[in-house]
Design a protein around this motif. Structure first.
Motif, PDB file in Angstrom:
ATOM      1  N   VAL A 174       0.842  -1.204   0.000  1.00  0.00           N
ATOM      2  CA  VAL A 174       0.000   0.000   0.000  1.00  0.00           C
ATOM      3  C   VAL A 174       0.875   1.251   0.000  1.00  0.00           C
ATOM      4  CG1 VAL A 174      -1.586   1.381   1.393  1.00  0.00           C
ATOM      5  CG2 VAL A 174      -2.054  -1.041   1.017  1.00  0.00           C
ATOM      6  N   LYS A 175       1.928   1.259   0.823  1.00  0.00           N
ATOM      7  CA  LYS A 175       2.838   2.402   0.846  1.00  0.00           C
ATOM      8  C   LYS A 175       3.511   2.581  -0.521  1.00  0.00           C
ATOM      9  CE  LYS A 175       2.891   4.109   5.138  1.00  0.00           C
ATOM     10  NZ  LYS A 175       4.085   3.960   5.970  1.00  0.00           N
ATOM     11  N   ALA A 176       3.868   1.463  -1.178  1.00  0.00           N
ATOM     12  CA  ALA A 176       4.488   1.540  -2.502  1.00  0.00           C
ATOM     13  C   ALA A 176       3.495   2.063  -3.545  1.00  0.00           C
ATOM     14  CB  ALA A 176       5.006   0.166  -2.919  1.00  0.00           C
ATOM     15  N   VAL A 177       2.245   1.645  -3.454  1.00  0.00           N
ATOM     16  CA  VAL A 177       1.206   2.151  -4.356  1.00  0.00           C
ATOM     17  C   VAL A 177       1.036   3.656  -4.161  1.00  0.00           C
ATOM     18  CG1 VAL A 177      -1.268   2.107  -4.861  1.00  0.00           C
ATOM     19  CG2 VAL A 177      -0.024  -0.047  -4.560  1.00  0.00           C
ATOM     20  N   ALA A 178       1.021   4.087  -2.906  1.00  0.00           N
ATOM     21  CA  ALA A 178       0.905   5.522  -2.620  1.00  0.00           C
ATOM     22  C   ALA A 178       2.057   6.297  -3.250  1.00  0.00           C
ATOM     23  CB  ALA A 178       0.859   5.754  -1.110  1.00  0.00           C
ATOM     24  N   SER A 179       3.256   5.777  -3.120  1.00  0.00           N
ATOM     25  CA  SER A 179       4.426   6.434  -3.705  1.00  0.00           C
ATOM     26  C   SER A 179       4.317   6.483  -5.221  1.00  0.00           C
ATOM     27  CB  SER A 179       5.698   5.688  -3.286  1.00  0.00           C
ATOM     28  OG  SER A 179       6.837   6.251  -3.899  1.00  0.00           O
TER      29      SER A 179
END
Length: 286
Positions: free
Chosen positions: A110-115
């Motif tokens: 999820v953090k990678a998708v946000a980035s």
């Protein structure tokens, strides 16, 4: 010149023959998320470095494919598992086993998708936490548990920035602040739900609460703060919950509130404060 062109064409054809049948370029969005996951400084990379330092037998295998990626971790009793994320329409999907450690990879992804999508990482995780707290699903993100086998199906939108329609419904309360009333012992407490986040350090006699909200401090922050104080119950909490009815600076017997504090003040409480947030500091005690 014709001979050179013919030679280049033959070389291109020869290289094409070396490509395995069925091979295709990775999906651009999948590769973007994967690259963000593997990037130096990502949450996943930081956790990997810590595991490798303290558990040197840990083995990582990360594989990017045309329609998804697989992360496999072994040799670590605290963080082993196999995760396969596959693109399905606008989403990355995965089926998690019943093991509790399986959900940790979802946080990293999820953090990678946000980035990759240019979204605020803290706000995105707050939104995901809020969906779980309110037992909601959305086109942005869903976790659906299969009661028959205990597995969980995950869908994460990777097609574009998330709408996050329910943000104003998400406040910090007893469903998300897993802590009871403070005691004489010092404690550190944190929560991140929707637009709001808190860090509280101290005891019933003396506690400092850092409250942050993405954007401006508004009614969502107010509701969260009153809920937080009612749950933690520091000395003077009754007067606060009864009398604090709007987000404003305040100075009363037993407590104080300072809105829109500067970065230096926030930095005294937490490192690497998320961007785009406004902060208030609330203190109970002498």
């Amino acid at each position: 010149m014709k001979k050179i062109a013919k030679t280049m064409l033959l070389l291109t054809l020869a290289l094409a023959l070396l490509i395995p049948a069925g091979w295709a370029e990775p999906d651009a969005a999948v590769k973007g998320v994967y690259d963000a996951l593997m990037a130096e400084g990502s949450d996943y990379s930081a956790a990997k470095a810590i595991n490798m330092e303290y558990f040197p037998d840990t083995k990582y295998e990360e594989t990017l494919e045309d329609d998804g990626f697989t992360i496999a971790i072994s040799g670590n009793e605290y963080a082993s598992g196999n995760w396969r994320f596959t693109r399905d329409g606008d989403a990355l999907t995965a089926t998690l086993s019943a093991e509790s450690t399986q959900t940790m990879m979802v946080i990293y992804v999820v953090k990678a998708v946000a980035s990759y999508l240019g979204m605020n990482g803290s706000l995105t995780m707050g939104y995901v936490n809020g969906l779980s707290m309110l037992d909601l699903t959305s086109d942005d993100f869903s976790l659906i548990r299969n009661e028959t086998d205990g597995t969980t199906d995950v869908r994460i939108n990777i097609a574009g920035p998330w709408a996050m329609e329910a943000l104003d419904q998400m406040v910090i309360d007893e469903r998300s602040l897993f802590y009871g009333a403070l005691t004489g012992e010092s404690a550190s407490i944190a929560a991140n739900v929707g637009k709001t986040m808190i860090v509280a350090n101290g005891s019933a006699d003396d506690v400092t609460i850092l409250l942050g909200e993405y954007g401006e401090l508004d009614e969502v922050a107010l509701k969260s703060l009153v809920n937080i104080v009612g749950i933690l119950q520091p000395k003077g909490w009754e007067a606060f919950t009864a009398g604090y009815t709007e987000m404003a600076d305040a100075q009363a017997e037993g407590y104080s509130v300072r809105l829109n504090v500067d970065a230096a003040t926030v930095g005294e409480i937490i490192e690497d404060a998320p961007e785009g947030y406004s902060f208030a500091v609330v203190h109970f005690g002498k």
